[in-house]
Design a protein around this motif. Structure first.
Motif, PDB file in Angstrom:
ATOM      1  N   GLY A  60       6.079  -3.104   7.383  1.00 49.54           N
ATOM      2  CA  GLY A  60       4.631  -3.217   7.230  1.00 49.54           C
ATOM      3  C   GLY A  60       4.157  -2.789   5.861  1.00 49.54           C
ATOM      4  O   GLY A  60       3.284  -3.434   5.254  1.00 49.54           O
ATOM      5  N   ILE A  61       4.735  -1.717   5.332  1.00 50.55           N
ATOM      6  CA  ILE A  61       4.334  -1.229   4.003  1.00 50.55           C
ATOM      7  C   ILE A  61       4.742  -2.220   2.916  1.00 50.55           C
ATOM      8  O   ILE A  61       3.974  -2.492   1.984  1.00 50.55           O
ATOM      9  N   VAL A  62       5.940  -2.794   3.027  1.00 45.16           N
ATOM     10  CA  VAL A  62       6.406  -3.769   2.038  1.00 45.16           C
ATOM     11  C   VAL A  62       5.532  -5.023   2.066  1.00 45.16           C
ATOM     12  O   VAL A  62       5.215  -5.602   1.014  1.00 45.16           O
ATOM     13  N   LEU A  63       5.120  -5.441   3.247  1.00 44.46           N
ATOM     14  CA  LEU A  63       4.241  -6.614   3.346  1.00 44.46           C
ATOM     15  C   LEU A  63       2.901  -6.345   2.663  1.00 44.46           C
ATOM     16  O   LEU A  63       2.335  -7.242   2.023  1.00 44.46           O
ATOM     17  N   LEU A  64       2.392  -5.141   2.782  1.00 45.66           N
ATOM     18  CA  LEU A  64       1.150  -4.794   2.088  1.00 45.66           C
ATOM     19  C   LEU A  64       1.345  -4.834   0.576  1.00 45.66           C
ATOM     20  O   LEU A  64       0.489  -5.359  -0.148  1.00 45.66           O
ATOM     21  N   CYS A  65       2.460  -4.313   0.106  1.00 42.89           N
ATOM     22  CA  CYS A  65       2.760  -4.372  -1.332  1.00 42.89           C
ATOM     23  C   CYS A  65       2.842  -5.824  -1.796  1.00 42.89           C
ATOM     24  O   CYS A  65       2.352  -6.168  -2.882  1.00 42.89           O
ATOM     25  N   SER A  66       3.452  -6.669  -0.983  1.00 45.99           N
ATOM     26  CA  SER A  66       3.590  -8.081  -1.332  1.00 45.99           C
ATOM     27  C   SER A  66       2.238  -8.772  -1.385  1.00 45.99           C
ATOM     28  O   SER A  66       1.996  -9.627  -2.244  1.00 45.99           O
ATOM     29  N   ALA A  67       1.329  -8.398  -0.473  1.00 45.95           N
ATOM     30  CA  ALA A  67       0.005  -9.025  -0.432  1.00 45.95           C
ATOM     31  C   ALA A  67      -0.878  -8.589  -1.587  1.00 45.95           C
ATOM     32  O   ALA A  67      -1.802  -9.309  -1.979  1.00 45.95           O
ATOM     33  N   MET A 122       5.107 -12.042  11.415  1.00 46.10           N
ATOM     34  CA  MET A 122       6.068 -12.165  12.503  1.00 46.10           C
ATOM     35  C   MET A 122       7.466 -12.497  11.977  1.00 46.10           C
ATOM     36  O   MET A 122       8.473 -11.987  12.482  1.00 46.10           O
ATOM     37  N   ALA A 123       7.529 -13.360  10.966  1.00 45.47           N
ATOM     38  CA  ALA A 123       8.828 -13.711  10.380  1.00 45.47           C
ATOM     39  C   ALA A 123       9.497 -12.475   9.770  1.00 45.47           C
ATOM     40  O   ALA A 123      10.705 -12.256   9.920  1.00 45.47           O
ATOM     41  N   ALA A 124       8.682 -11.644   9.088  1.00 49.47           N
ATOM     42  CA  ALA A 124       9.224 -10.426   8.475  1.00 49.47           C
ATOM     43  C   ALA A 124       9.712  -9.448   9.535  1.00 49.47           C
ATOM     44  O   ALA A 124      10.785  -8.839   9.402  1.00 49.47           O
ATOM     45  N   VAL A 125       8.935  -9.300  10.608  1.00 48.08           N
ATOM     46  CA  VAL A 125       9.321  -8.387  11.684  1.00 48.08           C
ATOM     47  C   VAL A 125      10.601  -8.873  12.370  1.00 48.08           C
ATOM     48  O   VAL A 125      11.511  -8.081  12.649  1.00 48.08           O
ATOM     49  N   LEU A 126      10.688 -10.162  12.631  1.00 52.11           N
ATOM     50  CA  LEU A 126      11.893 -10.708  13.264  1.00 52.11           C
ATOM     51  C   LEU A 126      13.114 -10.568  12.360  1.00 52.11           C
ATOM     52  O   LEU A 126      14.224 -10.306  12.833  1.00 52.11           O
ATOM     53  N   PHE A 127      12.907 -10.739  11.057  1.00 51.52           N
ATOM     54  CA  PHE A 127      14.004 -10.539  10.106  1.00 51.52           C
ATOM     55  C   PHE A 127      14.502  -9.100  10.167  1.00 51.52           C
ATOM     56  O   PHE A 127      15.711  -8.833  10.176  1.00 51.52           O
ATOM     57  N   ILE A 155       9.717  10.002  13.890  1.00 56.00           N
ATOM     58  CA  ILE A 155       9.833   8.697  14.538  1.00 56.00           C
ATOM     59  C   ILE A 155       8.472   8.083  14.861  1.00 56.00           C
ATOM     60  O   ILE A 155       8.397   6.911  15.236  1.00 56.00           O
ATOM     61  N   THR A 156       7.409   8.844  14.711  1.00 56.00           N
ATOM     62  CA  THR A 156       6.081   8.310  15.029  1.00 56.00           C
ATOM     63  C   THR A 156       5.253   7.964  13.792  1.00 56.00           C
ATOM     64  O   THR A 156       4.557   6.944  13.779  1.00 56.00           O
ATOM     65  N   VAL A 157       5.325   8.783  12.764  1.00 59.10           N
ATOM     66  CA  VAL A 157       4.505   8.534  11.574  1.00 59.10           C
ATOM     67  C   VAL A 157       4.925   7.281  10.814  1.00 59.10           C
ATOM     68  O   VAL A 157       4.074   6.466  10.440  1.00 59.10           O
ATOM     69  N   PRO A 158       6.236   7.041  10.543  1.00 57.99           N
ATOM     70  CA  PRO A 158       6.617   5.835   9.788  1.00 57.99           C
ATOM     71  C   PRO A 158       6.156   4.540  10.450  1.00 57.99           C
ATOM     72  O   PRO A 158       5.615   3.652   9.776  1.00 57.99           O
ATOM     73  N   ILE A 159       6.327   4.401  11.759  1.00 59.32           N
ATOM     74  CA  ILE A 159       5.890   3.182  12.434  1.00 59.32           C
ATOM     75  C   ILE A 159       4.370   3.084  12.417  1.00 59.32           C
ATOM     76  O   ILE A 159       3.799   1.993  12.318  1.00 59.32           O
ATOM     77  N   SER A 160       3.687   4.228  12.489  1.00 54.46           N
ATOM     78  CA  SER A 160       2.222   4.227  12.427  1.00 54.46           C
ATOM     79  C   SER A 160       1.744   3.745  11.060  1.00 54.46           C
ATOM     80  O   SER A 160       0.784   2.963  10.967  1.00 54.46           O
ATOM     81  N   LEU A 161       2.401   4.200  10.000  1.00 52.23           N
ATOM     82  CA  LEU A 161       2.037   3.744   8.652  1.00 52.23           C
ATOM     83  C   LEU A 161       2.229   2.238   8.518  1.00 52.23           C
ATOM     84  O   LEU A 161       1.412   1.545   7.901  1.00 52.23           O
ATOM     85  N   GLY A 162       3.300   1.725   9.102  1.00 53.91           N
ATOM     86  CA  GLY A 162       3.553   0.289   9.052  1.00 53.91           C
ATOM     87  C   GLY A 162       2.506  -0.505   9.803  1.00 53.91           C
ATOM     88  O   GLY A 162       2.019  -1.540   9.324  1.00 53.91           O
ATOM     89  N   LEU A 163       2.135  -0.040  10.997  1.00 54.04           N
ATOM     90  CA  LEU A 163       1.132  -0.742  11.799  1.00 54.04           C
ATOM     91  C   LEU A 163      -0.235  -0.728  11.119  1.00 54.04           C
ATOM     92  O   LEU A 163      -0.985  -1.714  11.174  1.00 54.04           O
ATOM     93  N   SER A 175      -0.675  -0.686   7.931  1.00 58.26           N
ATOM     94  CA  SER A 175      -0.581  -1.538   6.733  1.00 58.26           C
ATOM     95  C   SER A 175      -0.712  -3.026   7.050  1.00 58.26           C
ATOM     96  O   SER A 175      -1.213  -3.796   6.224  1.00 58.26           O
ATOM     97  N   LEU A 176      -0.284  -3.458   8.234  1.00 57.54           N
ATOM     98  CA  LEU A 176      -0.232  -4.891   8.546  1.00 57.54           C
ATOM     99  C   LEU A 176      -1.583  -5.603   8.483  1.00 57.54           C
ATOM    100  O   LEU A 176      -1.693  -6.653   7.829  1.00 57.54           O
ATOM    101  N   PRO A 177      -2.640  -5.111   9.139  1.00 58.19           N
ATOM    102  CA  PRO A 177      -3.916  -5.838   9.052  1.00 58.19           C
ATOM    103  C   PRO A 177      -4.458  -5.902   7.628  1.00 58.19           C
ATOM    104  O   PRO A 177      -5.083  -6.899   7.243  1.00 58.19           O
TER     105      PRO A 177
END
Length: 382
Positions: free
Chosen positions: A285-292, A218-223, A358-366, A368-370
């Motif tokens: 979302g993709i960057v958070l997965l890389c970080s994890a 949530m902090a990353a998304v708000l940032f 506009i649909t695929v990038p956000i889908s990839l991010g979503l 990646s998050l879980p």
């Protein structure tokens, strides 16, 4: 702050007031322009009003004739008022047979205005030929020609350069810069715990690893939303200050003559900002997965930046289908596809590229998050 200074102050404010719209004094460098963009824009808008309305053969001929008369004085301030860049692009695209290879000047300077006839018919024929050269025949060609029939004709002309800057340059170029700063800010979100050696401290908290991971997400998304909001609000504010709203109803064909979409400039700009937002969230979302998945801030940042820049570097060496596939990665594709006729073929369906961009990038991010939450919580307990 660096992101704001680079995009808004250097790339936007100074472009309006100096680099792009300042009155020209030395064409060898944008830095040779005067620091008078605001007043110069007003002069150009006022000059263009005499041509506003239906873009007919007679209006086009008058504009070209006026440009040629003004260039005769060799006074930069005279012909700089004209919309010569758009005019030259129209003439080159629609009347290629009039171009003289041995002429040292741009085509607009020497073409006979009286020969510029059949503007609408030539525009339709040029789009038809363009699709043929791209190998877009049959149903795909019919798809774009049908799209083109919804364009209101004759085209309604307004001063183009200001809106060309917004829709064809500025917003599309914000993506990569925004991606760099998002990577710097978000890449350490999970792996930073290993770097700071806070595993033991987090183990004493009552909420558990997954809840902490959720808060980090949530902090990353708000940032991301904050950074996007600052850039968008600031750029739109400057746009209204310098350009106003005059010209929002201009069809995008005045910016790119072979565009097929029946959109106006305002619709194009809204799409591009939506693209920027969804690409930013998807990239987060993709960057958070890389970080994890890593334990090093440096490796996480390197991988995050590689996701953008490696595809951009290798794309030109790939076949067309490979380039189209890489374009679906956040910030790798371009919001300016609204001016193009690119399509994707999925499960027998033909989809215009702006819809997938506009649909695929956000889908990839979503997606990646879980996985980011799962892998970090699992690794943290080990």
């Amino acid at each position: 702050m660096l992101c704001f200074l680079y995009i808004i102050i250097f790339g936007d404010l100074l472009s309006y007031q100096w680099f792009t719209f300042g009155s020209a004094d030395d064409f060898t460098s944008s830095f040779g322009n005067h620091f008078d963009g605001y007043s110069n824009i007003r002069k150009k808008q006022e000059y263009a009003k005499q041509w506003e309305g239906d873009l007919t053969d007679e209006i086009l001929q008058s504009m070209v004739r006026d440009y040629q008369e003004k260039t005769g004085s060799n006074d930069i301030s005279e012909y700089e008022m004209t919309d010569w860049e758009a005019l030259n692009a129209w003439v080159q695209t629609l009347w290629p047979e009039l171009e003289e290879a041995d002429q040292p000047y741009i085509m607009l300077s020497y073409v006979d205005p009286s020969q510029l006839t059949g503007f609408e018919e030539r525009r339709e024929k040029a789009l038809d030929n363009f699709l043929d050269m791209n190998g877009q025949i049959g149903e795909e060609k019919e798809y774009f020609l049908n799209m083109y029939t919804k364009v209101d004709t004759p085209l309604q002309y307004r001063w183009t350069k200001g809106w060309t800057f917004v829709t064809a340059d500025f917003v599309s170029q914000c993506g990569v810069i925004l991606g760099i700063f998002l990577a710097i800010g978000i890449a350490p979100m999970f792996c930073g715990e290993w770097h700071d050696r806070t595993k033991a401290l987090i183990a004493t908290t009552k909420n558990g690893w997954k809840k902490i991971a959720g808060v980090k997400v949530m902090a990353a998304v708000l940032f991301t939303l904050e950074l996007y909001g600052i850039i968008t609000v600031s750029s739109v504010f400057l746009q209204i200050v310098f350009l106003g709203t005059e010209g929002w109803d201009m069809p995008i064909q005045c910016i790119k003559i072979l565009a097929a979409a029946p959109w106006n400039v305002l619709q194009a700009e809204i799409y591009e900002y939506i693209y920027l937002l969804l690409a930013a969230l998807g990239y987060t979302g993709i960057v958070l997965l890389c970080s994890a998945l890593t334990k090093s801030n440096y490796i996480s940042l390197l991988i995050s930046l590689a996701i953008i820049f490696v595809p951009m570097a290798v794309s030109q060496f790939l076949p067309l289908w490979g380039q189209r596939l890489l374009d679906l990665i956040p910030f790798v594709g371009s919001s300016t596809d609204i001016f193009r006729t690119n399509t994707y073929h999925l499960f027998g369906l033909r989809i215009w590229s702006p819809y997938l961009l506009i649909t695929v990038p956000i889908s990839l991010g979503l997606i990646s998050l879980p996985f980011a939450v799962h892998f970090w919580a699992k690794r943290a307990k080990i």
